[in-house]
Design a protein around this motif. Structure first.
Motif, short mmCIF file in Angstrom:
data_model
loop_
_atom_site.label_atom_id
_atom_site.label_comp_id
_atom_site.label_asym_id
_atom_site.label_seq_id
_atom_site.Cartn_x
_atom_site.Cartn_y
_atom_site.Cartn_z
N ALA A 150 48.94 47.96 32.93
CA ALA A 150 49.94 47.86 34.00
C ALA A 150 51.34 47.73 33.41
CB ALA A 150 49.63 46.67 34.89
N LYS A 151 52.30 48.43 34.02
CA LYS A 151 53.67 48.41 33.51
C LYS A 151 54.66 48.34 34.66
CE LYS A 151 53.72 53.46 33.14
NZ LYS A 151 52.47 53.58 33.91
N ALA A 152 55.92 48.16 34.33
CA ALA A 152 56.97 48.00 35.34
C ALA A 152 56.95 49.13 36.35
CB ALA A 152 58.33 47.93 34.65
N GLY A 153 57.01 48.75 37.63
CA GLY A 153 57.08 49.71 38.71
C GLY A 153 55.75 50.22 39.21
N ASP A 154 54.65 49.80 38.60
CA ASP A 154 53.33 50.30 38.98
C ASP A 154 52.85 49.71 40.31
OD1 ASP A 154 52.98 51.98 36.85
OD2 ASP A 154 51.58 50.69 35.76
N CYS A 155 51.91 50.42 40.92
CA CYS A 155 51.17 49.94 42.08
C CYS A 155 49.78 49.58 41.60
CB CYS A 155 51.12 51.03 43.15
SG CYS A 155 50.24 50.55 44.65
N VAL A 156 49.42 48.29 41.64
CA VAL A 156 48.19 47.82 41.00
C VAL A 156 47.33 47.04 41.98
CG1 VAL A 156 49.32 47.76 38.74
CG2 VAL A 156 49.28 45.70 40.15
N LEU A 157 46.05 46.96 41.65
CA LEU A 157 45.06 46.29 42.50
C LEU A 157 44.31 45.25 41.69
CD1 LEU A 157 43.27 46.10 45.12
CD2 LEU A 157 41.88 47.95 44.13
N ASP A 158 44.18 44.05 42.26
CA ASP A 158 43.34 43.01 41.66
C ASP A 158 42.18 42.75 42.60
OD1 ASP A 158 42.37 40.98 40.01
OD2 ASP A 158 43.53 39.44 41.06
N LEU A 159 40.97 43.15 42.18
CA LEU A 159 39.78 43.01 43.01
C LEU A 159 39.13 41.65 42.79
CD1 LEU A 159 38.01 46.49 42.69
CD2 LEU A 159 39.11 45.52 44.71
N CYS A 160 38.54 41.13 43.87
CA CYS A 160 37.93 39.79 43.81
C CYS A 160 38.96 38.82 43.26
CB CYS A 160 36.66 39.80 42.97
SG CYS A 160 35.41 40.98 43.54
N CYS A 161 40.13 38.83 43.87
CA CYS A 161 41.31 38.15 43.31
C CYS A 161 41.23 36.64 43.37
CB CYS A 161 42.58 38.64 44.01
SG CYS A 161 42.67 38.19 45.77
N GLY A 162 40.34 36.08 44.20
CA GLY A 162 40.23 34.63 44.26
C GLY A 162 41.54 33.97 44.64
N SER A 163 41.93 32.97 43.90
CA SER A 163 43.16 32.23 44.19
C SER A 163 44.39 32.88 43.59
CB SER A 163 43.03 30.78 43.72
OG SER A 163 42.78 30.75 42.33
N GLY A 164 44.24 34.05 42.97
CA GLY A 164 45.40 34.85 42.63
C GLY A 164 45.89 34.87 41.19
N ASP A 165 45.17 34.25 40.24
CA ASP A 165 45.68 34.17 38.86
C ASP A 165 46.06 35.54 38.29
OD1 ASP A 165 45.51 31.46 38.75
OD2 ASP A 165 43.80 31.37 37.40
N LEU A 166 45.15 36.50 38.37
CA LEU A 166 45.43 37.82 37.80
C LEU A 166 46.52 38.53 38.60
CD1 LEU A 166 41.83 39.04 36.92
CD2 LEU A 166 43.66 38.60 35.31
N ALA A 167 46.52 38.36 39.91
CA ALA A 167 47.55 39.00 40.74
C ALA A 167 48.94 38.50 40.37
CB ALA A 167 47.26 38.73 42.22
N PHE A 168 49.07 37.20 40.10
CA PHE A 168 50.37 36.65 39.72
C PHE A 168 50.81 37.18 38.35
CE2 PHE A 168 49.00 33.09 42.63
CZ PHE A 168 49.88 33.42 43.64
N LEU A 169 49.86 37.30 37.42
CA LEU A 169 50.19 37.85 36.11
C LEU A 169 50.60 39.32 36.24
CD1 LEU A 169 47.30 36.32 33.96
CD2 LEU A 169 49.72 35.70 33.87
N LEU A 170 49.90 40.07 37.08
CA LEU A 170 50.26 41.46 37.31
C LEU A 170 51.64 41.57 37.94
CD1 LEU A 170 46.84 42.78 38.66
CD2 LEU A 170 47.99 43.61 36.60
N SER A 171 51.94 40.67 38.86
CA SER A 171 53.23 40.68 39.53
C SER A 171 54.37 40.55 38.53
CB SER A 171 53.29 39.54 40.55
OG SER A 171 54.57 39.46 41.15
N GLN A 172 54.21 39.65 37.57
CA GLN A 172 55.22 39.49 36.52
C GLN A 172 55.33 40.74 35.66
OE1 GLN A 172 54.82 35.71 34.33
NE2 GLN A 172 53.55 34.96 35.99
N LYS A 173 54.18 41.38 35.42
CA LYS A 173 54.13 42.55 34.55
C LYS A 173 54.85 43.75 35.16
CE LYS A 173 51.82 43.94 30.72
NZ LYS A 173 51.84 43.24 29.42
N ILE A 174 54.64 43.98 36.45
CA ILE A 174 55.17 45.20 37.07
C ILE A 174 56.57 45.01 37.65
CG2 ILE A 174 52.84 45.99 37.58
CD1 ILE A 174 53.39 45.27 40.50
N GLY A 175 56.98 43.75 37.86
CA GLY A 175 58.33 43.50 38.36
C GLY A 175 58.48 43.73 39.85
N SER A 176 59.67 43.45 40.35
CA SER A 176 59.92 43.47 41.80
C SER A 176 59.85 44.86 42.41
CB SER A 176 61.30 42.86 42.10
OG SER A 176 62.32 43.55 41.38
#
Length: 257
Positions: free
Chosen positions: A67-93
């Protein structure tokens, strides 16, 4: 003590995350109920049981996703969001993260964390209550997909991988973190000992001993790294490689479309 802690952490059952979309779900109802029950203490137990190491493994999984800046990404079985938050930082606003889970309680916790952390780029996350075996997204929607401790729990692993392949863009990757079903007897024995003598006793302090006893069974019924590699290729991924991490206790499958 345990019951009071659960009451403090549990969100009201009617709480609905503001960015939560609902989709029909077909899954094992007992497994769904389990993840709803453990949601209030899920993050606390992850930190205790892994001595914080799960945060390192999750960063590795996100890195392997490509995953890189500007991407559209999916976190499956995201639970409480740990990976989603890390991805959010990775791809930026300017990017977008979609976190999907079948547990409304877990998604409520994730949304609450999103609001409390109040970091601008976390506004790029949307939470979707849905089924990993019937993803509510068009073909070729995502630049990267992650899944943390979810593949072991779905009813049909092949179907889950087929759905990931369908919604993934050409040339993009999935990165799937989970317990490793090791073929090494010593590592398997250590894994079993840790679950029975550390995981279950700690979980019992929160009134969740029975809920965490499923771990051994789910790992025994899981696929080995080699089997996961072969399955990914069978469903149509062009490449697949399974990395053993943390001395073989954990594993991460990386497959490219």
């Amino acid at each position: 003590m345990a019951s009071s802690l659960q009451l403090q952490l549990r969100l009201p059952p009617s709480t609905t995350p503001p960015l939560l979309r609902h989709r029909p779900i077909q899954c094992a109802s007992d497994r769904q109920a389990l993840f709803n029950r453990i949601a209030p203490v899920y993050d606390t137990l992850n930190d205790l049981l892994s001595l914080g190491q799960h945060r390192i493994w999750k960063r590795m999984a996100v890195s392997w996703s490509g995953a890189k800046a500007g991407d559209c990404v999916l976190d499956l079985c995201c639970g409480s969001g740990d990976l989603a938050f890390l991805l959010s930082q990775k791809i930026g606003s300017v990017g977008k993260v979609t976190g999907l889970d079948f547990s409304r309680e877990q998604l409520s916790i994730a949304s609450s964390r999103q609001n409390s952390l109040s970091k601008p780029f976390y506004n790029n996350i949307e939470w979707v209550e849905g089924d990993a075996l019937n993803l509510p997204f068009p073909d070729c929607s995502f630049d990267a997909i992650t899944m943390g401790y979810g593949l072991r729990n779905v009813m049909d692993k092949r179907k889950a991988l087929e759905e990931m392949l369908r919604v993934l863009k050409e040339g993009s990757k999935v990165s799937i973190l989970d317990f490793n079903k090791t073929t090494q007897p010593t590592t398997a024995a250590i894994q079993e000992w840790m679950i029975n003598n550390i995981v279950v006793p700690v979980a019992s302090g929160y009134g969740l001993a029975e809920d965490y006893k499923y771990l051994s069974k789910s790992i025994n019924e899981f696929s080995t790294g080699k089997e996961l590699e072969e399955l990914a290729l069978e469903v149509g991924f062009s490449t697949s490689i399974h990395y053993e991490i943390s001395g073989g206790l954990m594993g991460n499958l990386v497959a490219s479309r």
